[in-house]
Design an enzyme around this catalytic site. Structure first.
Site, PDB file in Angstrom:
ATOM      1  N   HIS A 285       0.814  -1.202   0.000  1.00  0.00           N
ATOM      2  CA  HIS A 285       0.000   0.000   0.000  1.00  0.00           C
ATOM      3  C   HIS A 285       0.856   1.264   0.000  1.00  0.00           C
ATOM      4  O   HIS A 285       0.365   2.357  -0.234  1.00  0.00           O
ATOM      5  CB  HIS A 285      -0.894  -0.033   1.250  1.00  0.00           C
ATOM      6  CG  HIS A 285      -1.904   1.064   1.323  1.00  0.00           C
ATOM      7  ND1 HIS A 285      -2.035   2.050   0.370  1.00  0.00           N
ATOM      8  CD2 HIS A 285      -2.849   1.334   2.227  1.00  0.00           C
ATOM      9  CE1 HIS A 285      -3.007   2.867   0.710  1.00  0.00           C
ATOM     10  NE2 HIS A 285      -3.517   2.451   1.834  1.00  0.00           N
ATOM     11  N   CYS A 286       2.173   1.129   0.250  1.00  0.00           N
ATOM     12  CA  CYS A 286       2.967   2.341   0.492  1.00  0.00           C
ATOM     13  C   CYS A 286       3.907   2.711  -0.653  1.00  0.00           C
ATOM     14  O   CYS A 286       3.711   3.723  -1.318  1.00  0.00           O
ATOM     15  CB  CYS A 286       3.770   2.164   1.773  1.00  0.00           C
ATOM     16  SG  CYS A 286       2.725   1.957   3.216  1.00  0.00           S
ATOM     17  N   ILE A 287       4.931   1.879  -0.874  1.00  0.00           N
ATOM     18  CA  ILE A 287       6.032   2.302  -1.757  1.00  0.00           C
ATOM     19  C   ILE A 287       5.563   2.574  -3.200  1.00  0.00           C
ATOM     20  O   ILE A 287       6.025   3.535  -3.817  1.00  0.00           O
ATOM     21  CB  ILE A 287       7.196   1.273  -1.744  1.00  0.00           C
ATOM     22  CG1 ILE A 287       7.567   0.905  -0.299  1.00  0.00           C
ATOM     23  CG2 ILE A 287       8.416   1.777  -2.487  1.00  0.00           C
ATOM     24  CD1 ILE A 287       8.175   1.996   0.520  1.00  0.00           C
ATOM     25  N   ASP A 290       2.779   6.074  -2.393  1.00  0.00           N
ATOM     26  CA  ASP A 290       3.060   7.324  -1.670  1.00  0.00           C
ATOM     27  C   ASP A 290       3.864   8.349  -2.467  1.00  0.00           C
ATOM     28  O   ASP A 290       3.543   9.547  -2.422  1.00  0.00           O
ATOM     29  CB  ASP A 290       3.798   7.026  -0.351  1.00  0.00           C
ATOM     30  CG  ASP A 290       3.011   6.081   0.534  1.00  0.00           C
ATOM     31  OD1 ASP A 290       1.821   5.851   0.246  1.00  0.00           O
ATOM     32  OD2 ASP A 290       3.592   5.565   1.507  1.00  0.00           O
TER      33      ASP A 290
END
Ligand SMILES: NC(=O)c1ccc[n+]([C@@H]2O[C@H](COP(=O)([O-])OP(=O)(O)OC[C@H]3O[C@@H](n4cnc5c(N)ncnc54)[C@H](O)[C@@H]3O)[C@@H](O)[C@H]2O)c1
Length: 448
Positions: A285-287, A290
């Site tokens: 969900h992040c790298i 974001d």
């Protein structure tokens, strides 16, 4: 002389210290639920808010829907006063409200803040003077000040404003990024320093006191924007460095040099180098997401974030590179992808976790199918893979036996439960995107 506001502030701090403060956590997902358990473990009474009735039901029945969280942990939290609800009116009883809802990209690869705005609009009517509201969802600098605060101010029934000075009454609003690394057992969550930036000094003090009760170290910064940017810097740093090793891997393969041997040698340097590892593409969900929050915001400042764009380009191309390598491996055996039986090992986005979000396996499976391969998968964490953002696969987990029937076995996620020597021994061809077969010497292995 102590003002009324200062004594209220001291009152809330005292409630935190004595564990009497009631804590509401909105979003019982991968971030919110473990956070709720951390607070419960410190004897706080926690209420978990979620819009998914199934999650609320599961938690209140003392069960878990996240593999690494055991039902016993939920039950221990219940004994400490934890319960879940979908009823926002309970926000009114809380002393602190922490928001942990998703921040994905929309179909145009732009920030989708609808979960954050939806949450803030839902909690705003129930807020009262002196409450602390903290956003933890990863987002671009300016979100707390430009989006969250105006919605909280316009939506609450008492006309409250965000407090900007120590003696100013109102709501205390802060941003504090979640910095967890799922599946990383080497650093306990409470050992990860907690960065906190409040809209005013009272908010920073209160949020620091709150997090100081469960985290060993709190790092206050001057503003919510600085805290928001801190999280993005950390993830952009990872994204760019992973892109760098992914590019160098492609070069070293042409040169006949093993990139993993090089990284292992380079990381013996005691300063100035941090090891990052190549792989089949970014996941989670992040790298993968974001950095694009910042690229989007940068455009408002007439600025192009070229490192982010280039890293995105390289990382997004990695599943295609894996397909090329698979085709080359099959070609060596006088076969084509079309008509070949391929087993994908691991669909989770990384080792030993039950999270599929943005997993490169999903793209790889779709690409293989497009090219006419007959694809199966095995993953101990997923009995089925249906549809989600960017994928529609409708597959069922295949048992890990009779590996010789597949023309190629493709290691995309290196779960530790796999017996790699046995997999190599039984397979016709192994495409290893994770260096999981390190130390195994076999002409059947293509490392990429
Ligand atoms: N998962 C990670 O490892 C990780 C690490 C660091 C930061 N983050 C960030 O934390 C945030 C949350 O991520 P996550 O992985 O926990 O997401 P998640 O999807 O696992 O959980 C979010 C939860 O919020 C609930 N929800 C959505 N809208 C809601 C609303 N209006 N009211 C109440 N509940 C609502 C969903 O039902 C879900 O249970 C994201 O911004 C993410 O970028 C995640």
């Amino acid at each position: 002389m102590t003002t009324v506001t200062e004594s209220r502030l001291a009152g809330l701090k005292e409630k935190i210290e004595s564990r009497q403060a009631l804590i509401g956590i909105v979003g019982m997902g991968y971030v919110g639920l473990p956070l709720a358990l951390l607070f419960s473990g410190e004897r706080f009474k926690v209420t978990g808010f979620d819009v998914e009735p199934e999650k609320v039901k599961t938690l209140n029945a003392g069960n878990s829907y996240i593999v690494r969280i055991l039902p016993a942990e939920i039950q221990a939290a219940q004994r400490a006063g934890f319960h879940a609800t979908a009823d926002y009116s309970e926000i009114a009883r809380m002393d602190a409200v922490i928001i942990c809802v998703p921040t994905p990209l929309d179909e145009h690869q732009e920030p989708d803040l609808s979960f954050v705005t939806g949450t803030v609009e839902s909690i705003a009517p129930w807020l009262h003077e002196g409450q602390l509201v903290v956003l933890e969802s990863t987002t671009y600098p300016g979100t707390t000040e430009e989006i969250v605060v105006p919605l909280l101010e316009s939506g609450n029934r008492q006309g409250l404003k965000a407090s900007r000075a120590l003696d100013e009454p109102g709501l205390h609003v802060a941003f504090s990024p979640e910095r967890e690394d799922p599946g990383n057992e080497t650093v306990a969550r409470h050992d990860i320093p907690k960065v906190v930036g409040g809209c005013g000094p009272a908010a920073t003090q209160l949020a620091s006191a709150l997090y100081g009760s469960i985290f060993r170290r709190v790092v206050p910064v001057s503003s919510p924007s600085a805290a928001e940017m801190t999280k993005l810097l950390e993830n952009i740093y990872r994204c760019v460095n992973i892109a760098l090793v992914n590019e160098l891997k492609q070069l070293t393969m042409r040169m006949g040099i093993d990139i993993h041997e090089v990284i292992d040698a380079a990381k013996t340097k005691p300063f100035g180098f941090q090891a990052f590892y190549p792989g089949p593409g970014l996941g989670g969900h992040c790298i993968p997401i974001d950095p694009f929050y910042l690229s989007w915001k940068a455009k408002q400042f007439d600025f192009r974030t070229r490192f982010i764009e280039l890293a995105g380009e390289i990382n997004t191309a990695m599943p295609y590179f894996v397909i090329e390598q698979t085709a080359a491996g099959l070609n060596e055996q006088c076969k084509s992808i079309k008509g070949s039986k391929v087993l994908v090992l691991g669909v989770a986005y990384k080792r030993d976790i039950d999270d599929l979000r943005e997993s490169p396996s999903l793209t790889i499976i779709e690409l293989l199918r497009e090219k006419g391969a007959i694809v199966a998968y095995n993953d101990p964490f997923f009995a089925t893979v249906g549809r989600g953002r960017h994928y529609d696969l409708n597959m069922t987990n295949t048992p890990l036996d009779n590996l010789g029937q597949y023309d190629a076995v493709l290691i995309v996620t290196d779960h530790t439960s796999y017996d790699y020597p046995a997999i190599v021994a039984q397979s016709q061809l192994v495409i290893d995107t994770r260096n999981a077969t390190k130390g195994i010497d076999s002409p059947k292995i293509v490392r990429c």
